[in-house]
Design a protein around this motif. Structure first.
Motif, PDB file in Angstrom:
ATOM      1  N   GLY A 136       0.823  -1.212   0.000  1.00 28.01           N
ATOM      2  CA  GLY A 136       0.000   0.000   0.000  1.00 28.01           C
ATOM      3  C   GLY A 136       0.856   1.259   0.000  1.00 28.01           C
ATOM      4  N   LEU A 137       1.909   1.246   0.795  1.00 25.88           N
ATOM      5  CA  LEU A 137       2.815   2.395   0.847  1.00 25.88           C
ATOM      6  C   LEU A 137       3.534   2.586  -0.488  1.00 25.88           C
ATOM      7  CD1 LEU A 137       4.304   1.783   4.407  1.00 25.88           C
ATOM      8  CD2 LEU A 137       2.632   3.555   3.731  1.00 25.88           C
ATOM      9  N   TRP A 138       4.000   1.479  -1.082  1.00 24.85           N
ATOM     10  CA  TRP A 138       4.703   1.555  -2.368  1.00 24.85           C
ATOM     11  C   TRP A 138       3.769   2.071  -3.464  1.00 24.85           C
ATOM     12  CZ3 TRP A 138       9.596   1.307  -4.068  1.00 24.85           C
ATOM     13  CH2 TRP A 138       9.800   1.151  -5.442  1.00 24.85           C
ATOM     14  N   GLN A 139       2.559   1.505  -3.549  1.00 23.53           N
ATOM     15  CA  GLN A 139       1.622   1.918  -4.585  1.00 23.53           C
ATOM     16  C   GLN A 139       1.270   3.398  -4.441  1.00 23.53           C
ATOM     17  OE1 GLN A 139       1.119  -0.073  -7.124  1.00 23.53           O
ATOM     18  NE2 GLN A 139       2.238  -1.676  -6.051  1.00 23.53           N
ATOM     19  N   GLU A 140       1.072   3.836  -3.211  1.00 20.28           N
ATOM     20  CA  GLU A 140       0.766   5.250  -2.959  1.00 20.28           C
ATOM     21  C   GLU A 140       1.920   6.138  -3.417  1.00 20.28           C
ATOM     22  OE1 GLU A 140       0.187   8.051   0.942  1.00 20.28           O
ATOM     23  OE2 GLU A 140      -0.793   6.079   0.962  1.00 20.28           O
ATOM     24  N   SER A 141       3.143   5.706  -3.152  1.00 21.90           N
ATOM     25  CA  SER A 141       4.304   6.512  -3.521  1.00 21.90           C
ATOM     26  C   SER A 141       4.542   6.529  -5.032  1.00 21.90           C
ATOM     27  CB  SER A 141       5.562   6.005  -2.804  1.00 21.90           C
ATOM     28  OG  SER A 141       6.042   4.813  -3.402  1.00 21.90           O
ATOM     29  N   MET A 142       4.051   5.529  -5.753  1.00 17.86           N
ATOM     30  CA  MET A 142       4.296   5.417  -7.186  1.00 17.86           C
ATOM     31  C   MET A 142       3.150   5.953  -8.049  1.00 17.86           C
ATOM     32  SD  MET A 142       7.301   4.094  -7.398  1.00 17.86           S
ATOM     33  CE  MET A 142       7.424   3.526  -9.080  1.00 17.86           C
ATOM     34  N   ALA A 143       1.976   6.116  -7.503  1.00 12.03           N
ATOM     35  CA  ALA A 143       0.780   6.432  -8.297  1.00 12.03           C
ATOM     36  C   ALA A 143       0.940   7.679  -9.158  1.00 12.03           C
ATOM     37  CB  ALA A 143      -0.433   6.569  -7.379  1.00 12.03           C
ATOM     38  N   SER A 144       1.588   8.704  -8.662  1.00 15.36           N
ATOM     39  CA  SER A 144       1.698   9.961  -9.415  1.00 15.36           C
ATOM     40  C   SER A 144       2.616   9.834 -10.633  1.00 15.36           C
ATOM     41  CB  SER A 144       2.203  11.077  -8.503  1.00 15.36           C
ATOM     42  OG  SER A 144       3.536  10.813  -8.100  1.00 15.36           O
ATOM     43  N   LEU A 145       3.321   8.727 -10.770  1.00 14.76           N
ATOM     44  CA  LEU A 145       4.241   8.549 -11.889  1.00 14.76           C
ATOM     45  C   LEU A 145       3.553   7.958 -13.124  1.00 14.76           C
ATOM     46  CD1 LEU A 145       7.352   7.102  -9.999  1.00 14.76           C
ATOM     47  CD2 LEU A 145       6.698   9.489 -10.352  1.00 14.76           C
ATOM     48  N   PHE A 146       2.287   7.562 -12.993  1.00 18.91           N
ATOM     49  CA  PHE A 146       1.563   6.885 -14.064  1.00 18.91           C
ATOM     50  C   PHE A 146       0.434   7.734 -14.621  1.00 18.91           C
ATOM     51  CE2 PHE A 146       3.467   3.490 -11.612  1.00 18.91           C
ATOM     52  CZ  PHE A 146       3.916   2.615 -12.586  1.00 18.91           C
ATOM     53  N   THR A 147       0.026   7.396 -15.846  1.00 19.90           N
ATOM     54  CA  THR A 147      -1.174   7.981 -16.437  1.00 19.90           C
ATOM     55  C   THR A 147      -2.195   6.869 -16.662  1.00 19.90           C
ATOM     56  OG1 THR A 147      -0.443   7.656 -18.723  1.00 19.90           O
ATOM     57  CG2 THR A 147       0.187   9.725 -17.661  1.00 19.90           C
ATOM     58  N   GLY A 148      -3.459   7.263 -16.823  1.00 19.80           N
ATOM     59  CA  GLY A 148      -4.498   6.320 -17.208  1.00 19.80           C
ATOM     60  C   GLY A 148      -4.978   5.388 -16.119  1.00 19.80           C
ATOM     61  N   LEU A 149      -4.735   5.718 -14.860  1.00 21.92           N
ATOM     62  CA  LEU A 149      -5.155   4.818 -13.784  1.00 21.92           C
ATOM     63  C   LEU A 149      -6.537   5.142 -13.230  1.00 21.92           C
ATOM     64  CD1 LEU A 149      -1.817   4.420 -11.789  1.00 21.92           C
ATOM     65  CD2 LEU A 149      -2.862   2.825 -13.407  1.00 21.92           C
ATOM     66  N   ASP A 150      -7.068   6.298 -13.561  1.00 24.41           N
ATOM     67  CA  ASP A 150      -8.402   6.700 -13.099  1.00 24.41           C
ATOM     68  C   ASP A 150      -8.581   6.522 -11.598  1.00 24.41           C
ATOM     69  OD1 ASP A 150      -9.162   7.308 -15.767  1.00 24.41           O
ATOM     70  OD2 ASP A 150      -9.623   5.190 -16.112  1.00 24.41           O
ATOM     71  N   GLY A 151      -7.573   6.930 -10.838  1.00 25.31           N
ATOM     72  CA  GLY A 151      -7.647   6.876  -9.381  1.00 25.31           C
ATOM     73  C   GLY A 151      -7.273   5.550  -8.754  1.00 25.31           C
ATOM     74  N   ARG A 152      -7.029   4.529  -9.574  1.00 22.78           N
ATOM     75  CA  ARG A 152      -6.633   3.225  -9.035  1.00 22.78           C
ATOM     76  C   ARG A 152      -5.140   3.236  -8.723  1.00 22.78           C
ATOM     77  NH1 ARG A 152      -8.019  -0.257 -14.025  1.00 22.78           N
ATOM     78  NH2 ARG A 152      -7.246   1.674 -14.888  1.00 22.78           N
ATOM     79  N   PRO A 153      -4.712   2.427  -7.758  1.00 23.72           N
ATOM     80  CA  PRO A 153      -3.267   2.272  -7.553  1.00 23.72           C
ATOM     81  C   PRO A 153      -2.663   1.538  -8.754  1.00 23.72           C
ATOM     82  CG  PRO A 153      -4.497   0.880  -6.021  1.00 23.72           C
ATOM     83  CD  PRO A 153      -5.495   1.672  -6.786  1.00 23.72           C
ATOM     84  N   PRO A 154      -1.376   1.752  -9.021  1.00 28.21           N
ATOM     85  CA  PRO A 154      -0.753   1.117 -10.188  1.00 28.21           C
ATOM     86  C   PRO A 154      -0.953  -0.388 -10.278  1.00 28.21           C
ATOM     87  CG  PRO A 154       0.729   2.744  -9.262  1.00 28.21           C
ATOM     88  CD  PRO A 154      -0.447   2.629  -8.327  1.00 28.21           C
ATOM     89  N   ASP A 155      -0.874  -1.089  -9.157  1.00 29.17           N
ATOM     90  CA  ASP A 155      -1.000  -2.552  -9.219  1.00 29.17           C
ATOM     91  C   ASP A 155      -2.407  -3.020  -9.560  1.00 29.17           C
ATOM     92  OD1 ASP A 155      -2.030  -1.859  -6.701  1.00 29.17           O
ATOM     93  OD2 ASP A 155      -1.147  -3.588  -5.701  1.00 29.17           O
TER      94      ASP A 155
END
Length: 131
Positions: A74-93
């Motif tokens: 959860g901590l990793w996904q939260e820290s990485m989310a801003s680096l992606f596009t097209g997630l529509d609010g979902r975490p990267p995983d």
């Protein structure tokens, strides 16, 4: 063990940061991936931000669920989310787009020859000789 390939899109202006973070993934995250059933896991990044991942797992859904149950994920996904596009609010995983496998050399060699690929050495010489 099954093979899985997926893609995501890294923001082009964040590619250097994405690479930097993956040069030293948190030890707890590495252990969680291993313990959750992820193996032979690799990420590949194209120069336009297309991220392609490959992983072996007995069951990807189970491996993802096991990861989701860990605090570090959860901590990793939260820290990485801003680096992606097209997630529509979902975490990267949760934004992985799975790609269907259309070819695997070893599977086709086994189907063709009825033997393990490692035992096929020299077969082409015999086939050429028989022709």
């Amino acid at each position: 063990m099954a093979r899985y390939c997926f893609c995501l899109q890294v923001r082009p202006d964040q590619m250097d940061e994405y690479v930097r973070r993956h040069q030293a993934v948190w030890p707890d995250m590495l252990a969680a991936l291993r313990d959750s059933g992820w193996s032979n896991y690799s990420l590949f990044l194209r120069d336009d931000g297309l991220l392609v991942g490959y992983v072996d797992a007995d069951d990807l859904d189970a491996a993802q669920a096991a990861m989701a149950a860990t605090e570090v994920n959860g901590l990793w996904q939260e820290s990485m989310a801003s680096l992606f596009t097209g997630l529509d609010g979902r975490p990267p995983d949760e934004g992985l787009v799975l790609l269907p496998e259309v070819f695997h050399l070893e599977d086709q060699l086994v189907a063709l020859n009825g033997t393990e690929p490692a035992n096929l050495e020299g077969r082409h010489e015999q086939r050429d000789h028989d022709a």
